[in-house]
Design a protein around this motif. Structure first.
Motif, PDB file in Angstrom:
ATOM      1  N   PRO A   1       0.827  -1.209   0.000  1.00  0.00           N
ATOM      2  CA  PRO A   1       0.000   0.000   0.000  1.00  0.00           C
ATOM      3  C   PRO A   1       0.861   1.260   0.000  1.00  0.00           C
ATOM      4  O   PRO A   1       1.954   1.278   0.563  1.00  0.00           O
ATOM      5  CB  PRO A   1      -0.793  -0.111   1.300  1.00  0.00           C
ATOM      6  CG  PRO A   1      -0.681  -1.526   1.739  1.00  0.00           C
ATOM      7  CD  PRO A   1       0.599  -2.049   1.167  1.00  0.00           C
ATOM      8  N   ASN A   2       0.359   2.297  -0.627  1.00  0.00           N
ATOM      9  CA  ASN A   2       1.020   3.595  -0.641  1.00  0.00           C
ATOM     10  C   ASN A   2       0.187   4.506   0.251  1.00  0.00           C
ATOM     11  O   ASN A   2      -0.929   4.889  -0.112  1.00  0.00           O
ATOM     12  CB  ASN A   2       1.104   4.124  -2.072  1.00  0.00           C
ATOM     13  CG  ASN A   2       1.811   5.459  -2.158  1.00  0.00           C
ATOM     14  OD1 ASN A   2       1.671   6.302  -1.288  1.00  0.00           O
ATOM     15  ND2 ASN A   2       2.546   5.652  -3.235  1.00  0.00           N
ATOM     16  N   LEU A   3       0.714   4.840   1.409  1.00  0.00           N
ATOM     17  CA  LEU A   3      -0.008   5.640   2.392  1.00  0.00           C
ATOM     18  C   LEU A   3      -0.506   6.950   1.793  1.00  0.00           C
ATOM     19  O   LEU A   3      -1.635   7.373   2.051  1.00  0.00           O
ATOM     20  CB  LEU A   3       0.893   5.916   3.600  1.00  0.00           C
ATOM     21  CG  LEU A   3       0.317   6.742   4.731  1.00  0.00           C
ATOM     22  CD1 LEU A   3      -0.873   6.039   5.369  1.00  0.00           C
ATOM     23  CD2 LEU A   3       1.389   7.020   5.781  1.00  0.00           C
ATOM     24  N   ALA A   4       0.297   7.592   0.966  1.00  0.00           N
ATOM     25  CA  ALA A   4      -0.093   8.869   0.372  1.00  0.00           C
ATOM     26  C   ALA A   4      -1.249   8.685  -0.613  1.00  0.00           C
ATOM     27  O   ALA A   4      -2.208   9.465  -0.599  1.00  0.00           O
ATOM     28  CB  ALA A   4       1.100   9.525  -0.318  1.00  0.00           C
ATOM     29  N   VAL A   5      -1.175   7.677  -1.456  1.00  0.00           N
ATOM     30  CA  VAL A   5      -2.255   7.427  -2.416  1.00  0.00           C
ATOM     31  C   VAL A   5      -3.537   7.049  -1.668  1.00  0.00           C
ATOM     32  O   VAL A   5      -4.625   7.532  -2.005  1.00  0.00           O
ATOM     33  CB  VAL A   5      -1.869   6.336  -3.441  1.00  0.00           C
ATOM     34  CG1 VAL A   5      -3.072   5.907  -4.277  1.00  0.00           C
ATOM     35  CG2 VAL A   5      -0.745   6.832  -4.346  1.00  0.00           C
ATOM     36  N   ASP A   6      -3.409   6.216  -0.645  1.00  0.00           N
ATOM     37  CA  ASP A   6      -4.586   5.825   0.131  1.00  0.00           C
ATOM     38  C   ASP A   6      -5.230   7.036   0.804  1.00  0.00           C
ATOM     39  O   ASP A   6      -6.454   7.176   0.817  1.00  0.00           O
ATOM     40  CB  ASP A   6      -4.216   4.785   1.194  1.00  0.00           C
ATOM     41  CG  ASP A   6      -3.821   3.438   0.590  1.00  0.00           C
ATOM     42  OD1 ASP A   6      -4.048   3.225  -0.624  1.00  0.00           O
ATOM     43  OD2 ASP A   6      -3.266   2.605   1.337  1.00  0.00           O
TER      44      ASP A   6
ATOM     45  N   LEU B  20      -3.210  11.744  -9.643  1.00  0.00           N
ATOM     46  CA  LEU B  20      -2.843  13.001  -8.983  1.00  0.00           C
ATOM     47  C   LEU B  20      -1.571  12.865  -8.160  1.00  0.00           C
ATOM     48  O   LEU B  20      -0.741  13.782  -8.121  1.00  0.00           O
ATOM     49  CB  LEU B  20      -3.999  13.504  -8.118  1.00  0.00           C
ATOM     50  CG  LEU B  20      -5.183  14.048  -8.903  1.00  0.00           C
ATOM     51  CD1 LEU B  20      -6.354  14.336  -7.969  1.00  0.00           C
ATOM     52  CD2 LEU B  20      -4.788  15.305  -9.678  1.00  0.00           C
ATOM     53  N   TYR B  21      -1.371  11.718  -7.522  1.00  0.00           N
ATOM     54  CA  TYR B  21      -0.147  11.490  -6.755  1.00  0.00           C
ATOM     55  C   TYR B  21       1.072  11.575  -7.680  1.00  0.00           C
ATOM     56  O   TYR B  21       2.060  12.223  -7.360  1.00  0.00           O
ATOM     57  CB  TYR B  21      -0.206  10.124  -6.063  1.00  0.00           C
ATOM     58  CG  TYR B  21       1.100   9.728  -5.414  1.00  0.00           C
ATOM     59  CD1 TYR B  21       1.459  10.228  -4.171  1.00  0.00           C
ATOM     60  CD2 TYR B  21       1.984   8.858  -6.058  1.00  0.00           C
ATOM     61  CE1 TYR B  21       2.661   9.871  -3.584  1.00  0.00           C
ATOM     62  CE2 TYR B  21       3.183   8.506  -5.479  1.00  0.00           C
ATOM     63  CZ  TYR B  21       3.518   9.011  -4.241  1.00  0.00           C
ATOM     64  OH  TYR B  21       4.720   8.663  -3.662  1.00  0.00           O
TER      65      TYR B  21
END
Length: 183
Positions: A118-123, A146-147
């Motif tokens: 998982p990508n914390l920023a994308v989540d 957008l990320y």
């Protein structure tokens, strides 16, 4: 005076020492001995918090991501609607550019994991898009786009600082266009 500190404080001191060392010498030069000396603890204390150097590096990456996303969330709270996502993205660019050296030391050294993680920023961005009710059919895909637009914009500004205002305006326009109400 107590001889021991709370576990979270010790862990934080170990991470602080490791961060300082990787900024100075890089990840390849980092040793458990150097970290324990830097934190002023015994080697056994290190192993109470981390299983090995790789575990420590993973914890440094996690702490960086958590700090990064926390600052983005704070920025997003200052606005309403789509402007919240714009603020999230602009804060991400500012954070990235403000701590580029640590980012690069921690993340340019990585190989792609065999299993997706998982990508914390994308989540966090996906959750924000859902929260504002932008009417986007696929919030996760919009968050990924957008990320990466945020990351690419920051990289471009790093190399071409004179383009900063133009690039920030364009990433903001992209955000508005992507998150506009879908009929």
């Amino acid at each position: 005076m107590a001889r021991t500190k709370p576990g979270e404080q010790r862990r934080s001191e170990l991470l602080d020492a490791a961060e300082s060392l990787v900024l100075r010498d890089g990840i390849d030069s980092l040793t458990v001995d150097d970290v324990t000396v830097g934190a002023g603890v015994a080697k056994g204390t290190f192993y109470l918090h981390f299983t090995n150097k790789a575990d420590l590096i993973g914890a440094l990456r996690d702490r960086y991501r958590e700090r990064f996303v926390s600052r983005q969330r704070e920025a997003a709270r200052t606005a309403e609607g789509i402007a919240r996502v714009e603020q999230w993205i602009l804060a991400g660019i500012t954070e990235y550019l403000g701590d580029i050296r640590l980012h690069d030391v921690l993340f340019q050294h990585t190989s792609r994991p065999e299993q997706p993680t998982p990508n914390l920023a994308v989540d966090a961005l996906r959750d924000l898009i859902k929260e504002i009710g932008a009417g986007v059919p696929d919030p996760e895909a919009a968050a990924v786009v957008l990320y990466h637009a945020m990351h690419g914009t920051a990289d471009h500004i790093l190399h071409f600082p004179g383009d900063r205002e133009r690039m920030l305006a364009e990433v903001t326009r992209l955000c508005r266009a992507l998150l506009a109400e879908v009929p």
